[in-house]
Write an enzyme that holds these catalytic residues in place. Structure first.
Site, PDB file in Angstrom:
ATOM      1  CB  CYS A  49      58.361   5.886  -4.876  1.00 36.94           C
ATOM      2  SG  CYS A  49      57.343   5.558  -3.624  1.00 36.94           S
ATOM      3  NE  ARG A  63      57.288  14.551  -3.054  1.00 40.61           N
ATOM      4  CZ  ARG A  63      56.878  13.720  -3.933  1.00 40.61           C
ATOM      5  NH1 ARG A  63      57.214  12.337  -3.580  1.00 40.61           N
ATOM      6  NH2 ARG A  63      56.625  13.778  -5.036  1.00 40.61           N
ATOM      7  CG  ASP A  64      59.385  12.131  -6.365  1.00 38.97           C
ATOM      8  OD1 ASP A  64      59.918  11.271  -5.648  1.00 38.97           O
ATOM      9  OD2 ASP A  64      58.539  12.177  -7.433  1.00 38.97           O
ATOM     10  CG  HIS A  73      59.640   8.790 -11.422  1.00 37.27           C
ATOM     11  ND1 HIS A  73      60.289   8.842 -10.441  1.00 37.27           N
ATOM     12  CD2 HIS A  73      58.517   9.305 -11.030  1.00 37.27           C
ATOM     13  CE1 HIS A  73      59.981   9.365  -9.379  1.00 37.27           C
ATOM     14  NE2 HIS A  73      58.464   9.761  -9.779  1.00 37.27           N
ATOM     15  CG  HIS A  85      55.244  13.142 -10.890  1.00 39.74           C
ATOM     16  ND1 HIS A  85      55.498  13.836  -9.917  1.00 39.74           N
ATOM     17  CD2 HIS A  85      56.027  11.935 -10.640  1.00 39.74           C
ATOM     18  CE1 HIS A  85      56.305  13.278  -9.032  1.00 39.74           C
ATOM     19  NE2 HIS A  85      56.540  12.168  -9.466  1.00 39.74           N
TER      20      HIS A  85
HETATM   21  P1  HMG Z   1      49.859   3.769   9.161  1.00 41.20           P
HETATM   22  O1  HMG Z   1      51.073   2.981  10.093  1.00 41.20           O
HETATM   23  O2  HMG Z   1      48.725   2.889   8.618  1.00 41.20           O
HETATM   24  O3  HMG Z   1      49.479   4.998  10.101  1.00 41.20           O
HETATM   25  O4  HMG Z   1      50.601   4.472   8.033  1.00 41.20           O
HETATM   26  P2  HMG Z   1      48.414   4.979  10.924  1.00 41.20           P
HETATM   27  O5  HMG Z   1      47.022   5.776  10.694  1.00 41.20           O
HETATM   28  O6  HMG Z   1      47.836   3.381  11.545  1.00 41.20           O
HETATM   29  O7  HMG Z   1      49.039   5.439  12.543  1.00 41.20           O
HETATM   30  C1  HMG Z   1      50.044   4.819  13.003  1.00 41.20           C
HETATM   31  C2  HMG Z   1      50.994   5.763  13.918  1.00 41.20           C
HETATM   32  O8  HMG Z   1      51.608   6.627  12.964  1.00 41.20           O
HETATM   33  C3  HMG Z   1      49.994   6.593  15.003  1.00 41.20           C
HETATM   34  O9  HMG Z   1      50.722   6.870  16.095  1.00 41.20           O
HETATM   35  C4  HMG Z   1      49.805   7.985  14.151  1.00 41.20           C
HETATM   36  O10 HMG Z   1      49.733   9.109  14.942  1.00 41.20           O
HETATM   37  C5  HMG Z   1      51.298   8.066  13.495  1.00 41.20           C
HETATM   38  P3  HMG Z   1      50.544   6.498  17.587  1.00 41.20           P
HETATM   39  O11 HMG Z   1      49.088   6.518  17.821  1.00 41.20           O
HETATM   40  O12 HMG Z   1      50.580   4.820  17.311  1.00 41.20           O
HETATM   41  O13 HMG Z   1      51.655   6.737  18.260  1.00 41.20           O
HETATM   42  N1  HMG Z   1      51.014   8.787  12.080  1.00 41.20           N
HETATM   43  C6  HMG Z   1      51.896   9.699  11.802  1.00 41.20           C
HETATM   44  N2  HMG Z   1      52.993  10.573  12.357  1.00 41.20           N
HETATM   45  C7  HMG Z   1      53.219  11.522  11.799  1.00 41.20           C
HETATM   46  N3  HMG Z   1      52.755  12.072  10.536  1.00 41.20           N
HETATM   47  C8  HMG Z   1      51.828  11.342  10.035  1.00 41.20           C
HETATM   48  C9  HMG Z   1      51.433  10.281  10.572  1.00 41.20           C
HETATM   49  N4  HMG Z   1      50.188   9.336  10.119  1.00 41.20           N
HETATM   50  C10 HMG Z   1      50.210   8.458  11.192  1.00 41.20           C
HETATM   51  N5  HMG Z   1      51.332  11.918   8.667  1.00 41.20           N
HETATM   52  C11 HMG Z   1      50.683   6.448   6.517  1.00 41.20           C
HETATM   53  C12 HMG Z   1      50.055   5.308   7.043  1.00 41.20           C
HETATM   54  C13 HMG Z   1      50.000   7.005   5.383  1.00 41.20           C
HETATM   55  C14 HMG Z   1      50.941   7.530   7.420  1.00 41.20           C
HETATM   56  C15 HMG Z   1      51.921   5.912   6.031  1.00 41.20           C
HETATM   57  O14 HMG Z   1      51.648   4.661   5.029  1.00 41.20           O
HETATM   58  C16 HMG Z   1      52.994   6.733   5.346  1.00 41.20           C
HETATM   59  O15 HMG Z   1      53.566   7.478   6.092  1.00 41.20           O
HETATM   60  N6  HMG Z   1      53.116   6.594   3.810  1.00 41.20           N
HETATM   61  C17 HMG Z   1      54.004   7.518   3.443  1.00 41.20           C
HETATM   62  C18 HMG Z   1      54.700   7.005   2.172  1.00 41.20           C
HETATM   63  C19 HMG Z   1      55.375   7.905   1.231  1.00 41.20           C
HETATM   64  O16 HMG Z   1      55.757   9.150   1.831  1.00 41.20           O
HETATM   65  N7  HMG Z   1      55.799   7.616  -0.179  1.00 41.20           N
HETATM   66  C20 HMG Z   1      56.525   8.586  -0.930  1.00 41.20           C
HETATM   67  C21 HMG Z   1      55.668   9.650  -1.316  1.00 41.20           C
HETATM   68  S1  HMG Z   1      54.367   8.958  -2.572  1.00 41.20           S
HETATM   69  C22 HMG Z   1      55.451   9.137  -4.096  1.00 41.20           C
HETATM   70  O17 HMG Z   1      56.706   9.383  -4.023  1.00 41.20           O
HETATM   71  C23 HMG Z   1      54.814   9.092  -5.606  1.00 41.20           C
HETATM   72  C24 HMG Z   1      54.744  10.381  -6.253  1.00 41.20           C
HETATM   73  O18 HMG Z   1      56.003  11.233  -6.348  1.00 41.20           O
HETATM   74  C25 HMG Z   1      54.041  10.389  -7.697  1.00 41.20           C
HETATM   75  C26 HMG Z   1      54.733   9.159  -8.450  1.00 41.20           C
HETATM   76  O19 HMG Z   1      55.795   9.417  -8.683  1.00 41.20           O
HETATM   77  O20 HMG Z   1      53.896   8.362  -8.995  1.00 41.20           O
HETATM   78  C27 HMG Z   1      53.861  11.501  -5.192  1.00 41.20           C
HETATM   79 MG    MG Z   2      57.566  10.688  -8.075  1.00 38.81          MG
END
Ligand code: HMG
Ligand code: MG
Length: 308
Positions: A250, A25-26, A219, A217
């Site tokens: 990320c 994933r990450d 990095h 966690h």
């Molecule tokens: P948004 O654009 O604000 O979403 O994104 P929304 O709620 O306004 O919805 C817009 C459209 O997206 C809608 O479709 C939803 O159905 C669709 P429409 O009605 O317009 O056709 N939608 C989705 N489709 C599929 N799957 C979903 C989903 N949600 C909405 N889950 C959202 C908000 C949270 C979805 C977006 O910002 C996002 O996906 N962000 C994810 C970013 C990410 O994955 N970052 C990496 C992970 S975090 C990380 O790595 C840190 C960590 O490792 C810890 C550390 O290191 O600190 C964990």
């Molecule tokens: Mg991370």
């Protein structure tokens, strides 16, 4: 023969730790190369076979936000029963629905300690993120799922700089209070140092969070991850996130590089005589195999030393 460090225990450290593998994933969410789904499947199977007790498989996030993981459904279908026990990231109800449809039993939400990263990673303000997570955790718990919560930018933020410890504790507490069973403290950009880790853990404990509810966690951007783990061990933390071969980062955090390499963590734990259950030879072989698919060598010092 695999080289292993000599074991010399240090008094007062945990006897056993859980390594929570985040490579699929990450690690893969940040790869520019597109990785075929069958390679991801084999990676997960190999990591489990190497003895990793938990392997975070993928994310049910918006496919346009993280195209690298847009094959989440296909991957989970290929893994079948095995996949249902692997944790997956879900940011919102749409993500939870996708995970429930596939029978997933472990989900993780991911919040931000800072305003800027909440906006960049979740398209929400820091306050709005809780409203997004609340129904996710409630519904997941009602369905009998286990929920982990991440909090990012615990040690520094590329836009806001230093992050006050009480701000991290307050966001982390709110995530736990939603009903998460474990809180993983993320050093998303790898700037933290050992004294800072100690102080943050002490602040959580002083605020009423048992150390057993916390994971770390790291990095490894500034080469501090192992020293930070040592600080965590001395404070009694028993869950550490790591990524095979040191992949990771990320896409929404400027200057986030690879996670602590699982191999480097295994080397440290083995040397300290702390039980982890992972076969280092099988793990190094897996990371070397994956590096072949990614077209570049692993950044892990232990992988380089053992695969030369
Ligand atoms: P948004 O654009 O604000 O979403 O994104 P929304 O709620 O306004 O919805 C817009 C459209 O997206 C809608 O479709 C939803 O159905 C669709 P429409 O009605 O317009 O056709 N939608 C989705 N489709 C599929 N799957 C979903 C989903 N949600 C909405 N889950 C959202 C908000 C949270 C979805 C977006 O910002 C996002 O996906 N962000 C994810 C970013 C990410 O994955 N970052 C990496 C992970 S975090 C990380 O790595 C840190 C960590 O490792 C810890 C550390 O290191 O600190 C964990
Ligand atoms: Mg991370």
């Amino acid at each position: 023969m695999t080289e292993l460090p000599m074991t010399v225990s240090e008094e007062g450290l945990p006897e056993r730790v859980t390594i929570y593998e985040v490579g699929p994933r990450d690690g893969l969410q940040n790869e520019s190369a597109s990785i075929p789904v069958e390679v991801k499947e084999e990676l997960i199977r190999r990591l489990l076979a190497a003895g990793l007790p938990v392997v975070e498989a993928t994310s049910f996030v918006h496919p346009q936000w993280v195209p690298q993981l847009a094959d989440a459904e296909e991957l989970m279908n290929r893994l079948g029963d095995l996949g249902r026990d692997l944790p997956v990231l879900v940011p919102n109800e749409r993500g939870l629905d996708r995970a429930l449809e596939l029978g997933c039993r472990h989900v993780a939400i991911f919040g931000s300690a800072t305003e800027t990263f909440a906006q960049k990673n979740l398209n929400r303000s820091r306050d709005e993120q809780f409203a997004m997570f609340e129904p996710v955790v409630r519904r997941a718990r009602e369905a009998g799922l286990d929920v982990r919560a991440y909090v990012s930018m615990c040690f520094g933020d590329p836009w806001e700089g230093a992050v006050p410890i009480d701000q991290v504790v307050s966001v982390g507490r709110r995530l736990l209070d939603l009903g998460a069973s474990l809180l993983s403290l993320g050093d998303t950009i790898g700037v933290g140092t050992a004294g800072h880790v100690t102080a943050l853990l002490e602040a959580f404990v002083a605020g009423g969070t048992p150390v057993g509810d916390l994971a770390l966690h790291f990095h490894d951007t500034y080469g501090q991850a192992l020293s930070n783990v040592q600080a965590g061990l001395r404070a009694g933390v028993t869950t550490y996130d790591a990524s095979a071969g040191g992949l990771g980062g990320c896409p929404y955090a400027k200057s986030a590089t690879g996670n602590l390499a699982t191999e480097d963590l295994v080397w440290l734990l083995t040397g300290l005589g702390i039980d982890h259950g992972v076969d280092l030879t099988a793990l190094v072989e897996t990371s070397t195999w994956l590096a072949g698919h990614l077209g570049r060598p692993s950044p892990s010092a232990v992988v380089r030393a053992l695969s030369g």
